[in-house]
Scaffold this motif. Structure first.
Motif, PDB file in Angstrom:
ATOM      1  N   VAL A 263     -16.325  51.312   4.520  1.00 45.92           N
ATOM      2  CA  VAL A 263     -15.665  51.011   5.517  1.00 45.92           C
ATOM      3  C   VAL A 263     -16.688  50.893   7.043  1.00 45.92           C
ATOM      4  N   LEU A 264     -17.312  52.089   6.943  1.00 46.23           N
ATOM      5  CA  LEU A 264     -18.362  51.806   8.099  1.00 46.23           C
ATOM      6  C   LEU A 264     -19.452  50.939   8.098  1.00 46.23           C
ATOM      7  N   GLU A 265     -19.808  50.721   6.727  1.00 45.71           N
ATOM      8  CA  GLU A 265     -20.937  49.439   6.796  1.00 45.71           C
ATOM      9  C   GLU A 265     -20.223  48.148   6.803  1.00 45.71           C
ATOM     10  N   ALA A 266     -18.967  47.847   6.455  1.00 45.53           N
ATOM     11  CA  ALA A 266     -18.210  46.722   6.758  1.00 45.53           C
ATOM     12  C   ALA A 266     -18.287  46.549   8.178  1.00 45.53           C
ATOM     13  N   GLY A 267     -17.697  47.683   8.906  1.00 45.94           N
ATOM     14  CA  GLY A 267     -17.461  47.560  10.218  1.00 45.94           C
ATOM     15  C   GLY A 267     -18.714  47.190  11.003  1.00 45.94           C
ATOM     16  N   ALA A 268     -19.686  47.668  10.507  1.00 46.78           N
ATOM     17  CA  ALA A 268     -21.028  47.588  11.277  1.00 46.78           C
ATOM     18  C   ALA A 268     -21.607  46.143  11.057  1.00 46.78           C
ATOM     19  N   MET A 269     -21.480  45.387   9.893  1.00 47.54           N
ATOM     20  CA  MET A 269     -21.706  43.941   9.500  1.00 47.54           C
ATOM     21  C   MET A 269     -20.927  42.930  10.255  1.00 47.54           C
ATOM     22  N   GLY A 270     -19.556  43.161  10.337  1.00 46.12           N
ATOM     23  CA  GLY A 270     -18.357  42.380  10.744  1.00 46.12           C
ATOM     24  C   GLY A 270     -18.850  41.747  12.215  1.00 46.12           C
ATOM     25  N   ASN A 271     -18.491  40.427  12.136  1.00 46.19           N
ATOM     26  CA  ASN A 271     -18.520  39.598  13.438  1.00 46.19           C
ATOM     27  C   ASN A 271     -17.126  39.115  14.014  1.00 46.19           C
ATOM     28  N   GLY A 272     -16.269  39.659  12.967  1.00 47.38           N
ATOM     29  CA  GLY A 272     -14.857  39.344  13.610  1.00 47.38           C
ATOM     30  C   GLY A 272     -14.083  38.485  12.711  1.00 47.38           C
ATOM     31  N   GLY A 273     -12.794  38.718  12.422  1.00 45.84           N
ATOM     32  CA  GLY A 273     -12.151  37.521  11.500  1.00 45.84           C
ATOM     33  C   GLY A 273     -12.167  37.930   9.927  1.00 45.84           C
ATOM     34  N   GLU A 274     -13.374  38.703   9.465  1.00 43.89           N
ATOM     35  CA  GLU A 274     -13.638  38.941   8.207  1.00 43.89           C
ATOM     36  C   GLU A 274     -12.528  39.918   7.537  1.00 43.89           C
ATOM     37  N   ILE A 275     -12.072  39.516   6.319  1.00 44.55           N
ATOM     38  CA  ILE A 275     -11.581  40.406   5.122  1.00 44.55           C
ATOM     39  C   ILE A 275     -12.435  40.918   4.236  1.00 44.55           C
ATOM     40  N   TYR A 276     -13.164  42.090   4.284  1.00 43.73           N
ATOM     41  CA  TYR A 276     -14.148  42.429   3.323  1.00 43.73           C
ATOM     42  C   TYR A 276     -13.491  43.037   2.219  1.00 43.73           C
ATOM     43  N   ILE A 277     -13.820  42.944   0.931  1.00 46.86           N
ATOM     44  CA  ILE A 277     -13.285  43.482  -0.046  1.00 46.86           C
ATOM     45  C   ILE A 277     -14.598  44.357  -0.821  1.00 46.86           C
ATOM     46  N   PHE A 278     -14.372  45.306  -1.478  1.00 48.42           N
ATOM     47  CA  PHE A 278     -15.394  46.261  -1.976  1.00 48.42           C
ATOM     48  C   PHE A 278     -15.487  46.234  -3.460  1.00 48.42           C
ATOM     49  N   ASP A 279     -16.756  46.318  -4.062  1.00 46.46           N
ATOM     50  CA  ASP A 279     -17.122  46.282  -5.493  1.00 46.46           C
ATOM     51  C   ASP A 279     -16.253  47.835  -6.052  1.00 46.46           C
ATOM     52  N   MET A 280     -15.010  47.545  -6.592  1.00 54.06           N
ATOM     53  CA  MET A 280     -14.296  48.566  -7.110  1.00 54.06           C
ATOM     54  C   MET A 280     -14.811  49.042  -8.489  1.00 54.06           C
ATOM     55  N   GLY A 281     -15.762  48.440  -9.075  1.00 55.70           N
ATOM     56  CA  GLY A 281     -16.267  48.688 -10.462  1.00 55.70           C
ATOM     57  C   GLY A 281     -15.430  48.314 -11.550  1.00 55.70           C
ATOM     58  N   GLU A 282     -15.329  49.011 -12.649  1.00 55.73           N
ATOM     59  CA  GLU A 282     -14.478  48.492 -13.788  1.00 55.73           C
ATOM     60  C   GLU A 282     -13.073  48.943 -13.409  1.00 55.73           C
ATOM     61  N   PRO A 283     -12.148  48.222 -13.946  1.00 53.52           N
ATOM     62  CA  PRO A 283     -10.609  48.806 -13.832  1.00 53.52           C
ATOM     63  C   PRO A 283     -10.501  49.949 -14.915  1.00 53.52           C
ATOM     64  N   VAL A 284      -9.677  50.902 -14.418  1.00 48.83           N
ATOM     65  CA  VAL A 284      -9.330  52.134 -15.315  1.00 48.83           C
ATOM     66  C   VAL A 284      -7.902  52.010 -15.704  1.00 48.83           C
ATOM     67  N   LYS A 285      -7.660  52.075 -17.206  1.00 44.19           N
ATOM     68  CA  LYS A 285      -6.184  52.389 -17.524  1.00 44.19           C
ATOM     69  C   LYS A 285      -5.878  53.641 -17.263  1.00 44.19           C
ATOM     70  N   ILE A 286      -4.682  53.794 -16.733  1.00 42.45           N
ATOM     71  CA  ILE A 286      -4.463  55.010 -16.152  1.00 42.45           C
ATOM     72  C   ILE A 286      -3.825  56.127 -17.337  1.00 42.45           C
ATOM     73  N   ILE A 287      -3.640  55.819 -18.290  1.00 41.47           N
ATOM     74  CA  ILE A 287      -3.528  56.468 -19.535  1.00 41.47           C
ATOM     75  C   ILE A 287      -4.664  57.190 -20.123  1.00 41.47           C
ATOM     76  N   ASP A 288      -5.847  56.052 -19.921  1.00 43.85           N
ATOM     77  CA  ASP A 288      -7.341  56.741 -20.316  1.00 43.85           C
ATOM     78  C   ASP A 288      -7.704  57.807 -19.151  1.00 43.85           C
ATOM     79  N   LEU A 289      -7.228  57.454 -18.037  1.00 49.90           N
ATOM     80  CA  LEU A 289      -7.488  58.560 -16.947  1.00 49.90           C
ATOM     81  C   LEU A 289      -6.847  59.786 -17.013  1.00 49.90           C
TER      82      LEU A 289
END
Length: 649
Positions: free
Chosen positions: A519-545
Motif C-alpha cells: 500500500v505504501l509503495e503503491a501510494g508513493a508511485m501513484g500519479n492519480g487515477g490508478e487501481i493497483y493490484i498486488f501479486d497475491m501469490g498462488e491461490p489457497v484452498k481453504i480446506i488445505d489451509l
C-alpha cells in the motif's frame, strides 16, 4: 544383554508403585551411612590382615570398629550429612561428606597419637585408619551418585512416554545449546534423540552430547520415522525461507510436529527453553516472494508530512501506522470510531516513536461535518483510507450500513481531501469488488468508481494542486480482524470442529505487513487515477489451509479436530478475482504491483447515481438499495442471496 537389562529396568521402573517412591526418613539415611562406614571397616580389616607383614598390637577389631563407627556417626550428626534428599544431591552434599569423613579421620588420629604418648600404645593402625577414611568417603559418595543417577536416568525412562521425542535440525552451537537446555530443563517436555546436519557429507559416525548426528541424505520424515521421533525442532539458522517451508510442510504431511527456536542471545529464560519453542505460523507457509520496497521513494514523499490514516485502530490501519512511523513523518493523525482499540494503539505507538507527533481522533467517517473539523484542524498531506465494513454476510443482511460506511464514508473523505488540497488519497479496496457477488463487494466497487472518476474529473479540469486519488486492491489478509485465521485458531483451541463453507472454496492471501508495505509503495508511485493490484501469490484452498493449521497446532485433521462443511454464506463465491473480464494490466517498476486498466465512469453520472443511492438508502428497504447498487455496478450478480431475484439474465 545390555539392551535386555535396560528394557527390564524400564518395565520395572515404569510401574507407578516405583515411580511414586517417596523421600526416605532422615534416620534411615543416617543408618545407611553408618552401615557404609561399617563396610569400609570390614574391607580395611580384610586388606590389612591379608598383608604378609607383622603388625604391632592394637585394640580388639570389634572395639576398633565400634570406636570408628561412633566417631563417624557423631561427625555425620554434627555436619548433618543425612539431611539432604539423596536423589537431589548436589556438589555441596559431596563437600559436606568430605568434611565429615575428614573430621572423623583427624579425630581418630588425634585419639590414636594421644593414647600412644600417654600410655605408650596405639589404638589403631595409622594406615588402617587412612584406608578406612578413603573407602568410607568413596562409598558414601558413590552411594549418593548411584541413587541420583537411578532417579534422574532410569526414572526418567518411565516418563519418556509422556515426553515428546524430538530430533534437532542443526548441529551448530545454537542447536547444541538447545539440546543441553532441553536435557536439563525441569520439568522436562522433550526427549531429544538425535541431531540432523544437512552439511555433513561423510559417512563416519559422529555424535554430540552422546546423541547421533544424522546426515540428511533422505527426506526428513524418513529420519523422524526411523528414530521413532514425534517432532522436529529447527535450530539451524542458515536455512532459507523456502528450505524451512519445505521442511515444515514435509513434517506436516506426515503428521510430525515441528517447532522453531530463537537464537541463544534472544532466549528470555535460560532455564525454560521449551516455553520458547514456537509453532510455525500459517503465514510462514505462504509460497510468496519476499517484498522489496523502494524505501527512498516512500521516505521522500512522507518525510516531514502530515499523514492521516482512517480506520487506524483496525488490523490494516494500525499496521500502516506502525510502518509509516519508519519514514519520519511530521505528524500522524489516527482516525477511528472504535474508542478502546484507538486508545490502545495510541499507547503502543507513543512508546515506539519520540520524534513523530501522534494525534488520535475519535470520529466517524460517515459524519461529514465532524470530518471537516478534522481536516481543517490538521490539514493532512496524505490520507490512507482503510476504514470500511468488510464482513460479507453482515453486509448482506445490512446493505444500508455498507452504503453509509463504504460509499458515503469514502465519498466524504474524498471530497474533503479535494477541498483541503491533500496531496495523495490512497484508498484500500478488495478483490471482492471485482465482479462482485455480495453487497460488501459492490459497495467497495462503487467507492472505487467514485474515487477514480473524481481523479479524472480534476485532471480534465486542470485544477492546480489537485489531489491524486489512488486505489489499491488485494485479497484476504491473514490475521486481520474477521479473517478466517483467527476464527480457525479459536475453533482449534476449542477442540473443533473447523467450519468451512465449501470444500472447493479458494482464496488469495497476504500477511498484514506485506499488504501494508505494498500500500505504501503503491501510494508513493501513484500519479492519480490508478487501481493497483498486488501479486497475491498462488491461490489457497481453504480446506488445505485448515488442515495445515490443525497440523501446526499438533493435531491430526479429521481425527483430533474435525472439519465441517456448512455451505456457502450469502454473497460468497468459490473464488475471488483481482481483475474483471474486460480489464487489462500494466506493469510497474515493482513486479509485485500491477496497474488495472478498468473503465472509468463519468464523474457527473456516478455522482448523481450515488446521490440517488444515498437517498434510497435513507428511506427505502434493503431490496431497493441493492437494486440501485446493481444499476451502478452492472456486473454485480448476487450469489446465495435473496437479492438474486434482482438479477436479469
Amino acid at each position: 544383554m545390555r539392551e535386555f537389562i535396560y528394557k527390564s529396568l524400564r518395565r520395572v521402573i515404569s510401574t507407578k508403585r516405583f515411580q511414586n517412591i517417596g523421600y526416605l526418613p532422615r534416620w534411615i539415611i543416617f543408618a545407611i551411612d553408618v552401615f557404609i562406614v561399617l563396610i569400609a571397616c570390614v574391607i580395611t580389616q580384610i586388606m590389612v590382615f591379608s598383608l604378609n607383614v607383622k603388625l604391632y598390637p592394637t585394640l580388639n577389631p570389634y572395639l576398633q570398629y565400634g570406636f570408628v563407627i561412633l566417631v563417624n556417626a557423631f561427625s555425620f550428626v554434627f555436619f548433618r550429612t543425612y539431611s539432604g534428599i539423596i536423589r537431589h544431591s548436589t556438589f555441596i552434599d559431596g563437600v559436606k561428606l568430605l568434611v565429615a569423613t575428614t573430621a572423623s579421620y583427624l579425630a581418630l588420629m588425634v585419639f590414636n597419637y594421644s593414647f600412644q604418648i600417654i600410655l605408650h600404645d596405639r589404638l589403631f593402625l595409622s594406615t588402617g585408619l587412612f584406608i578406612t577414611y578413603v573407602i568410607s568417603f568413596l562409598l558414601l559418595f558413590l552411594f549418593r551418585i548411584l541413587v541420583k543417577n537411578v532417579f534422574e536416568t532410569y526414572l526418567q525412562v518411565a516418563d519418556t512416554n509422556q515426553l515428546i521425542k524430538a530430533i534437532i535440525y542443526g548441529a551448530d552451537a545454537n542447536a547444541i545449546s538447545v539440546a543441553n537446555a532441553l536435557k536439563t530443563e525441569k520439568p522436562a517436555r522433550f526427549n531429544v534423540v538425535a541431531f540432523v546436519n544437512k552439511f555433513q557429507q561423510d559417512k563416519t559416525n559422529k555424535s554430540i552430547l552422546n546423541l547421533p548426528i544424522i546426515n540428511q541424505r533422505k527426506g526428513i520424515h524418513v529420519i523422524l520415522k526411523s528414530m521413532n521421533a514425534e517432532a522436529l525442532i529447527i535450530a539451524e539458522k542458515s536455512l532459507t525461507k523456502e528450505e524451512t517451508r519445505k521442511l515444515v510442510e514435509e513434517c506436516l504431511d506426515y503428521n510430525f510436529k515441528v517447532f522453531t527456536v530463537p537464537l541463544i542471545t534472544d532466549w528470555e529464560d535460560q532455564n525454560q527453553i521449551s516455553n520458547q519453542l514456537q509453532n510455525f505460523a500459517i503465514e510462514d507457509l505462504l509460497e510468496r516472494k519476499p517484498i522489496v520496497l523502494d524505501n527512498n521513494k516512500i521516505s521522500a514523499q512522507i518525510k516531514g508530512k502530515r499523514v492521516m490514516i482512517t480506520g487506524g485502530a483496525g488490523s490494516i490501519g494500525s499496521e500502516i501506522v506502525r510502518q509509516v512511523t519508519n519514514f519520519s513523518p511530521y505528524k500522524i493523525i489516527i482516525l477511528d470510531q472504535a474508542e478502546s482499540p484507538l486508545h490502545s494503539l495510541q499507547l503502543e505507538v507513543s512508546e515506539l516513536v519520540n520524534d513523530v507527533k501522534i494525534k488520535t481522533v475519535l470520529a466517524d467517517i460517515r459524519d461529514y461535518d465532524a470530518l471537516e473539523l478534522v481536516f481543517e484542524k490538521f490539514k493532512p498531506d496524505f490520507v490512507y483510507h482503510a476504514a470500511a465494513y468488510k464482513h460479507v454476510p453482515l453486509m448482506e443482511e445490512n446493505p444500508s450500513q455498507a452504503i453509509f460506511t463504504n460509499v458515503i464514508g469514502t465519498k466524504n473523505l474524498a471530497d474533503l481531501s479535494r477541498k483541503y488540497l491533500v496531496e495523495k488519497f490512497v484508498m484500500i479496496s478488495t478483490d471482492k469488488a471485482v465482479n462482485p457477488s455480495s453487497v460488501m463487494g459492490a459497495s467497495k466497487r462503487i467507492a472505487e468508481k467514485y474515487v477514480q472518476s473524481l481523479n479524472y474529473h480534476l485532471v480534465n479540469a486542470n485544477k492546480k494542486n489537485a489531489t491524486k486519488f489512488i486505489t489499491t486492491r488485494f485479497g484476504n489478509v491473514l490475521g486481520s480482524n474477521g479473517s478466517i485465521v483467527p476464527l480457525f485458531t479459536k475453533q482449534i483451541q476449542d477442540g473443533g470442529p473447523i467450519t468451512i463453507t465449501h470444500p472447493e472454496i479458494i482464496r488469495y492471501f497476504m500477511t498484514i505487513p506485506e499488504a501494508c508495505q505494498l500500500v505504501l509503495e503503491a501510494g508513493a508511485m501513484g500519479n492519480g487515477g490508478e487501481i493497483y493490484i498486488f501479486d497475491m501469490g498462488e491461490p489457497v484452498k481453504i480446506i488445505d489451509l485448515a488442515k495445515k493449521m490443525i497440523r501446526l497446532a499438533g493435531f491430526i485433521p479429521d481425527k483430533d479436530i474435525n472439519i465441517k462443511i456448512i455451505g456457502l454464506r450469502p454473497g460468497e463465491k468459490l473464488f475471488e478475482e483481482l481483475l474483471s473480464d474486460e480489464s487489462k494490466t500494466l506493469p510497474t517498476h515493482n513486479n509485485q504491483i500491477l496497474i488495472a486498466q478498468d473503465s472509468i465512469a463519468e464523474y457527473g453520472e456516478i455522482k448523481e447515481s450515488i446521490a440517488e443511492l444515498i437517498s434510497i438508502t435513507r428511506k427505502n428497504p434493503s431490496l431497493d438499495v441493492v437494486a440501485q447498487m446493481k444499476k451502478i455496478v452492472p456486473e454485480f450478480k448476487s450469489m446465495n442471496s435473496e437479492y438474486q431475484t434482482l438479477d436479469v439474465d
